[in-house]
Design a protein around this motif. Structure first.
Motif, short mmCIF file in Angstrom:
data_model
loop_
_atom_site.label_atom_id
_atom_site.label_comp_id
_atom_site.label_asym_id
_atom_site.label_seq_id
_atom_site.Cartn_x
_atom_site.Cartn_y
_atom_site.Cartn_z
N LYS A 1 -13.81 -0.15 -3.42
CA LYS A 1 -13.26 0.84 -2.48
C LYS A 1 -13.03 0.29 -1.08
CE LYS A 1 -15.53 4.67 -4.83
NZ LYS A 1 -16.47 5.79 -4.68
N LYS B 1 -0.13 4.22 0.92
CA LYS B 1 -0.50 4.90 2.16
C LYS B 1 -1.28 3.92 3.03
CE LYS B 1 -2.79 8.54 0.78
NZ LYS B 1 -3.35 9.85 0.48
N ALA C 1 -4.02 1.94 5.15
CA ALA C 1 -5.47 1.79 5.15
C ALA C 1 -5.93 1.92 6.59
CB ALA C 1 -5.86 0.43 4.58
N LEU D 1 0.84 -1.20 0.00
CA LEU D 1 0.00 0.00 0.00
C LEU D 1 0.88 1.24 0.00
CD1 LEU D 1 -2.72 -0.80 2.69
CD2 LEU D 1 -3.14 -0.31 0.28
N ARG E 1 -9.21 -0.53 -6.20
CA ARG E 1 -8.59 0.66 -6.79
C ARG E 1 -7.16 0.87 -6.27
NH1 ARG E 1 -11.95 5.50 -3.73
NH2 ARG E 1 -11.29 4.86 -1.66
N GLU E 2 -6.81 0.28 -5.13
CA GLU E 2 -5.44 0.33 -4.61
C GLU E 2 -4.69 -0.97 -4.92
OE1 GLU E 2 -7.77 3.34 -2.66
OE2 GLU E 2 -8.11 1.19 -2.58
N ASN E 3 -5.25 -1.79 -5.81
CA ASN E 3 -4.65 -3.06 -6.26
C ASN E 3 -4.53 -4.10 -5.15
OD1 ASN E 3 -4.31 -2.22 -8.98
ND2 ASN E 3 -2.54 -1.01 -8.31
N LYS F 1 -9.73 0.43 1.87
CA LYS F 1 -9.00 0.33 0.61
C LYS F 1 -9.45 -0.95 -0.10
CE LYS F 1 -5.92 3.67 1.55
NZ LYS F 1 -6.56 4.93 1.71
#
Length: 159
Positions: free
Chosen positions: A137, A50, A52, A48, A77-79, A74
């Motif tokens: 999300k 940033k 979560a 990540l 969209r943050e893989n 998260k």
């Protein structure tokens, strides 16, 4: 498959297994294919950019521990992927420093003591979570290990 026993749209079912208690007023709904969770995972370190945060606890508990589930803020969209493992970080407690023999937690201090200089202790790594279901999300994760209680609001970051 429910057995029809009553004429007023009420049915009787046999519960074969349950993950938590069943209470009066609970509803029985079909499980959607999209809500299924894989049976096998390959744990891998997550990545990540940033941290979560744990935003909710599905069973509406105040806190959770090992093998309980949490919801993260998260997702795809943050893989994130099922099997990603992250560390749980408990925020540092605030203490009031009134000298070497009088350090107290802020929440335990009197109104006068709370006016003194506050210090925040460093955040503490208390366990790990593994992602089991990813949405756009958000993600559903299982607490794999914890040495303290886990609450909503705690950060989740790369191991």
């Amino acid at each position: 498959q429910p057995e029809e026993l009553f004429s007023n749209n009420t049915a009787a079912v046999k519960v074969l297994s349950s993950f938590s208690e069943i209470r009066r007023g609970d509803r029985l709904l079909p499980m959607l294919n999209e809500s299924s969770i894989d049976a096998f995972f390959v744990p891998q370190p997550g990545n990540l950019p940033k941290p979560a945060h744990i935003i909710d606890i599905p069973m509406k508990s105040t806190y959770v521990g090992r093998y309980d589930t949490v919801i993260l803020d998260k997702g795809a969209r943050e893989n994130l992927k099922p099997g990603d493992v992250f560390g749980i970080v408990r925020p540092g407690a605030e203490v009031v420093d009134n000298g070497p023999d009088n350090v107290i937690y802020e929440q335990d201090g009197t109104a006068g003591e709370k006016l003194q200089k506050k210090t925040t202790l460093r955040a503490d790594h208390i366990g790990e979570v593994m992602i089991v279901k990813v949405y756009q999300k958000t993600s559903l994760a299982i607490v794999m290990n914890s040495r303290a209680i886990v609450r909503a609001g705690y950060a989740v970051e790369n191991p």
